[in-house]
Design an enzyme around this catalytic site. Structure first.
Site, short mmCIF file in Angstrom:
data_model
loop_
_atom_site.label_atom_id
_atom_site.label_comp_id
_atom_site.label_asym_id
_atom_site.label_seq_id
_atom_site.Cartn_x
_atom_site.Cartn_y
_atom_site.Cartn_z
N ASN A 93 -18.92 37.35 -0.02
CA ASN A 93 -18.31 37.91 1.18
C ASN A 93 -18.06 36.82 2.21
O ASN A 93 -18.60 35.70 2.11
CB ASN A 93 -19.22 38.98 1.79
N CYS A 102 -15.28 42.95 -6.69
CA CYS A 102 -14.13 43.07 -5.79
C CYS A 102 -12.89 43.27 -6.65
O CYS A 102 -12.48 42.35 -7.36
CB CYS A 102 -13.99 41.82 -4.92
N GLY A 103 -12.31 44.47 -6.60
CA GLY A 103 -11.18 44.77 -7.45
C GLY A 103 -9.94 43.95 -7.15
O GLY A 103 -9.24 43.50 -8.06
N ASN A 104 -9.64 43.75 -5.86
CA ASN A 104 -8.53 42.87 -5.51
C ASN A 104 -8.83 41.44 -5.92
O ASN A 104 -7.96 40.71 -6.38
CB ASN A 104 -8.26 42.94 -4.01
N ASN A 214 -19.44 49.76 1.74
CA ASN A 214 -18.09 49.77 2.28
C ASN A 214 -17.74 51.21 2.67
O ASN A 214 -18.20 52.16 2.02
CB ASN A 214 -17.08 49.29 1.24
N CYS A 245 -9.12 46.84 -0.24
CA CYS A 245 -10.38 46.64 -0.97
C CYS A 245 -10.24 47.32 -2.31
O CYS A 245 -10.07 48.55 -2.38
CB CYS A 245 -11.55 47.22 -0.19
N THR A 247 -12.36 47.82 -5.03
CA THR A 247 -13.37 48.81 -5.40
C THR A 247 -13.30 50.01 -4.45
O THR A 247 -13.53 51.15 -4.86
CB THR A 247 -14.79 48.20 -5.36
#
EC number: 5.1.1.7
Length: 306
Positions: A93, A102-104, A214, A245, A247
């Protein structure tokens, strides 16, 4: 900047090389470090991600071999279904803390691997602390890519509520390898969602989220030409509000489908940074969206972030 002995000589002339990229404007500094030769402490990560004194980003992606991370003590053991030779997304982070997924970031990570020639096929596995993440690079060049990521199951849990300023928003806990509180808010239209002020403070229940979470706010999905569409904003732990984001998008889609009384389905979600597609299956989820690699550079030798 602190480095190991093996990188000090190499970096003394040109500084530490990096790539800057983003997925729907969720942006990242990318450091290619296959053998884990960079001592990547929290202070260094925070300085690199700082938008005034560093490069500036929502997070940092170290590109390393999974086995090398275990050998260096960064990982205690290989996560589920991750092999020693897999490329591992060591994600941090913006405040320097470690995050599971982190999907992106995975889409940008996969784009970088493919565009740089580190991987020679369009389908491969990326390691993460949440386990193996298969990816499909549908198209790519040195600037842009279209990437799908198998995100694993989105597990919807107990109800909870977030307080933003003086307003309460009910939602549900969703685990996508990292914790989320996804709130589908019937009272919010696009304008109302845009008007929510996260700077007034975001407070979640520590008994439900012992390690933070989140928070996603989502409009009720609407059907247009046979597809479901919704809008979302997200407040990420350790970062603050971000433009997207990955996820969080999966968590929001799972919560939105549950709001409709459904457990599986597809949803197109618009975030401030762009548009993605999420497919929720009975025991899995897929995220598809864009990636853009915007710059290559190197830190000036001697920079330490102070």
């Amino acid at each position: 900047m602190t480095t190991s002995a093996s990188t000090t000589a190499a970096e003394s002339k040109s500084g530490l090389p990096f790539v800057k990229g983003h997925g729907t404007q969720n942006d990242f500094v990318i450091l290619t470090d296959p053998a884990v030769e960079i001592a990547l402490g929290a202070d260094l990560v925070a300085a690199l991600c700082d938008r005034q004194r560093g490069i500036g980003s929502d997070g940092l992606l170290r590109v390393a071999r999974s086995g090398a991370l275990v050998a260096a003590g960064v990982l205690e053991a290989l996560p589920d279904r991750v092999n020693p030779d897999d490329w591992f997304m060591d994600y941090r982070n913006a405040d320097g803390s470690i995050a599971e997924m982190c999907g992106n970031g995975v889409r940008v990570f996969a784009h970088h691997l493919r565009a740089s020639g580190l991987v020679g096929t369009d389908e491969f596995t990326v390691g993460s602390r949440a386990g193996a993440r298969p990816v499909v690079v549908h198209s790519f060049d040195r600037l842009r890519a279209d990437v799908s990521v198998q995100m694993g199951p989105a597990s919807v849990g107990e109800p909870s509520t977030v307080r933003i300023g003086d307003d309460l928003y009910p939602g549900v806990a969703v685990d996508v390898g990292n914790p989320h509180l996804a709130c589908v808010v019937p009272e919010l239209d696009a304008d109302g969602l845009a008007a929510v002020d996260f700077s007034r403070g975001v407070v979640i229940d520590p008994e439900v989220f012992a390690h933070g979470a989140n928070v996603e706010l989502l409009t009720v999905p609407e059907a247009v030409d046979g597809r479901l569409y919704a809008r979302m904003r997200v407040f990420e732990r350790g970062v603050g509000e971000t433009r997207s984001c990955g996820t969080g998008l999966v968590a929001a889609a799972a919560a939105a489908l549950r709001h409709r009384g459904e457990r599986v389905g597809e949803l197109v979600i618009d975030v401030p940074g762009g548009r993605v597609e999420v497919r929720i299956l009975a025991d899995d989820a897929w995220l598809r969206g864009p990636s853009e690699l915007v710059a290559d550079g190197a830190l000036r030798a001697g920079w330490d972030g102070s």
